[in-house]
Design an enzyme around this catalytic site. Structure first.
Site, short mmCIF file in Angstrom:
data_model
loop_
_atom_site.label_atom_id
_atom_site.label_comp_id
_atom_site.label_asym_id
_atom_site.label_seq_id
_atom_site.Cartn_x
_atom_site.Cartn_y
_atom_site.Cartn_z
N TRP A 90 0.89 -1.43 -0.12
CA TRP A 90 -0.08 0.05 -0.28
C TRP A 90 1.13 0.38 0.27
O TRP A 90 0.40 2.36 -0.55
CB TRP A 90 -0.68 0.00 0.94
CG TRP A 90 -0.24 0.27 2.53
CD1 TRP A 90 0.37 -1.09 3.12
CD2 TRP A 90 -0.01 0.81 3.26
NE1 TRP A 90 0.79 -0.60 4.49
CE2 TRP A 90 0.56 0.95 4.70
CE3 TRP A 90 -0.06 2.84 2.21
CZ2 TRP A 90 1.00 1.81 5.94
CZ3 TRP A 90 0.27 3.81 4.04
CH2 TRP A 90 0.70 2.90 4.93
N HIS B 127 8.54 7.30 15.07
CA HIS B 127 7.99 6.70 15.54
C HIS B 127 8.69 5.14 16.07
O HIS B 127 9.45 4.77 15.09
CB HIS B 127 6.56 5.69 15.60
CG HIS B 127 5.48 6.38 15.83
ND1 HIS B 127 3.78 6.69 15.08
CD2 HIS B 127 5.02 7.24 16.83
CE1 HIS B 127 3.17 7.15 15.79
NE2 HIS B 127 3.59 8.07 17.00
N TYR B 128 9.21 4.60 17.12
CA TYR B 128 10.50 4.05 16.91
C TYR B 128 9.14 2.58 17.97
O TYR B 128 9.70 3.28 19.58
CB TYR B 128 11.69 4.12 16.86
CG TYR B 128 12.64 2.88 16.96
CD1 TYR B 128 13.15 2.50 15.87
CD2 TYR B 128 12.92 1.71 18.53
CE1 TYR B 128 13.24 0.75 15.66
CE2 TYR B 128 13.61 0.60 18.34
CZ TYR B 128 14.24 0.19 17.48
OH TYR B 128 14.59 -1.30 16.69
N TYR C 32 6.64 -0.99 8.13
CA TYR C 32 8.73 -0.42 8.13
C TYR C 32 8.96 -0.77 6.66
O TYR C 32 9.29 -0.91 5.94
CB TYR C 32 8.73 -2.13 8.93
CG TYR C 32 9.25 -2.58 9.72
CD1 TYR C 32 9.57 -1.61 10.88
CD2 TYR C 32 7.68 -3.21 10.28
CE1 TYR C 32 10.05 -2.34 12.35
CE2 TYR C 32 7.83 -3.12 12.18
CZ TYR C 32 8.25 -2.53 12.81
OH TYR C 32 8.45 -3.53 14.06
N HIS D 224 8.72 6.94 7.41
CA HIS D 224 7.35 7.88 7.24
C HIS D 224 8.15 8.68 9.34
O HIS D 224 8.69 7.87 9.81
CB HIS D 224 6.35 7.54 7.21
CG HIS D 224 6.21 6.57 8.12
ND1 HIS D 224 6.10 4.68 8.67
CD2 HIS D 224 4.60 6.33 9.45
CE1 HIS D 224 5.77 4.42 9.43
NE2 HIS D 224 4.99 5.50 9.79
#
Length: 341
Positions: free
Chosen positions: A171, A264-265, A270, A273
């Site tokens: 996507w 974010h982490y 994956y 972004h």
């Protein structure tokens, strides 16, 4: 579509959704009918259980079944969320056509139930259909565990786990290749190494800027997360920071000083972004153990080009997350702490 980072023509777009994290509805227009929504239809929906709810966030996560003509039923997850108030609609909420029911009065104070016209009583609805067991568990309220992932942990636990999984991000490639959601892209730098697309996150209904939420998706393939970044990627990150702020300022009249720009982490999918949200918005995922400001990431890489290959990164995992099980098996997570004196 303009090249070299030029601003695109901007039209309003809808909101939610990766294949399992976003893009949960199979349509892109705000007026798509029930038959166009990947086959989901409320007439055939029945509630099975409440997975989770939040009185503060005004959200509820529902697991249900959708019956089919052949008698079989498929799982679905429906997320209901009260939308923020919009200044433009206030005159329609507070007028003679709305039903105001008195509940209690005491001196100059009173409480009421306000029943506005249906057109102004919107509930944002996100649908995952058909939903897998993984989707259902994702939204189920669970205990959380804090992970302190060293560089060695990433090499021996996290990275092998990610390589063993089939996380589809088709996507994302559809967006980058303009095969889907091309009309929702608000800015593009097409450079294959240092460029990105800026697109509204589907959690944002785009009706007000108070809860502005956009995503910058990197054009470069092969970068999964913060862990992959080195000094080589500084020009890409600086492009995203500078051009993203300019595009948002032009489009939404919000200066960079009123934006929260972060990674974010662990990320929810994956492909690298970056999140752009209004500073005034208490966006999901901005907690200290998950969010990493883009400006800080740039500064860290300028100081040490291999910063994210070396440092310990902290994040939280749900009790049923398979990655948590890998950390437990490696003896890196304690079920309980003991104090020895």
């Amino acid at each position: 579509m303009a090249n070299n980072g030029s601003e695109l023509g901007l039209g309003p777009g809808p909101g939610p959704g990766p294949d399992e994290k976003k893009r949960k509805l199979g349509f892109s227009g705000p007026e798509a009918s029930g038959s166009e929504r990947g086959g989901f239809n409320l007439e055939c929906f029945r509630v099975e259980t409440i997975l989770r709810e939040s009185a503060r966030d005004k959200t509820i996560f529902i697991h249900g079944k959708v019956g089919q003509d052949n008698g079989e039923a498929q799982d679905a997850v429906v997320i209901l969320e009260k939308t923020p108030f919009c200044e433009e609609t206030l005159p329609h909420l507070l007028n003679k056509d709305a039903d105001l029911c008195l509940q209690m009065r005491n001196d100059i104070y009173s409480t009421h139930h306000l029943h506005p016209l249906p057109a102004f009583n919107e509930i944002k609805t996100t649908v995952v259909y058909p939903a897998t067991e993984k989707h259902i568990k994702k939204y189920l309220k669970q205990e959380m565990y804090l992970i302190n992932e060293t560089a060695e942990d990433y090499k021996t636990i996290t990275s092998p786990y990610l390589e063993s999984q089939s996380f589809s991000i088709q996507w994302v490639y559809n967006i980058l290749e303009k095969k889907a959601e091309a009309d929702r892209i608000i800015y593009e730098n097409p450079d294959p190494q240092d460029g990105f697309l800026l697109i509204p996150d589907l959690k944002w209904n785009q009706k007000q800027v108070d809860d502005l939420y956009l995503i910058a998706i990197c054009q470069r393939h092969g970068l999964k997360s913060l862990r992959d970044l080195t000094g080589e990627h500084l020009s890409m990150l600086q492009n995203i920071l500078q051009e993203g702020q300019v595009a948002i300022s032009k489009r939404y009249n919000i200066p960079g000083s009123q934006l929260r720009i972060y990674f974010h982490y662990q990320p929810s999918y994956y492909h690298l972004h970056i999140h752009f949200t209004a500073l005034s918005y208490d966006a999901p995922g901005t907690i200290v153990e998950r969010a990493h400001l883009l400006s800080s990431v740039i500064e860290n890489l300028q100081t040490d080009p291999e910063y994210y290959q070396k440092r310990t990164l902290t994040f939280a995992l749900k009790a049923d997350d398979p990655l948590l099980q890998r950390f437990k098996e490696a003896g890196r997570v304690k079920e309980r702490d003991y104090l020895f004196t």
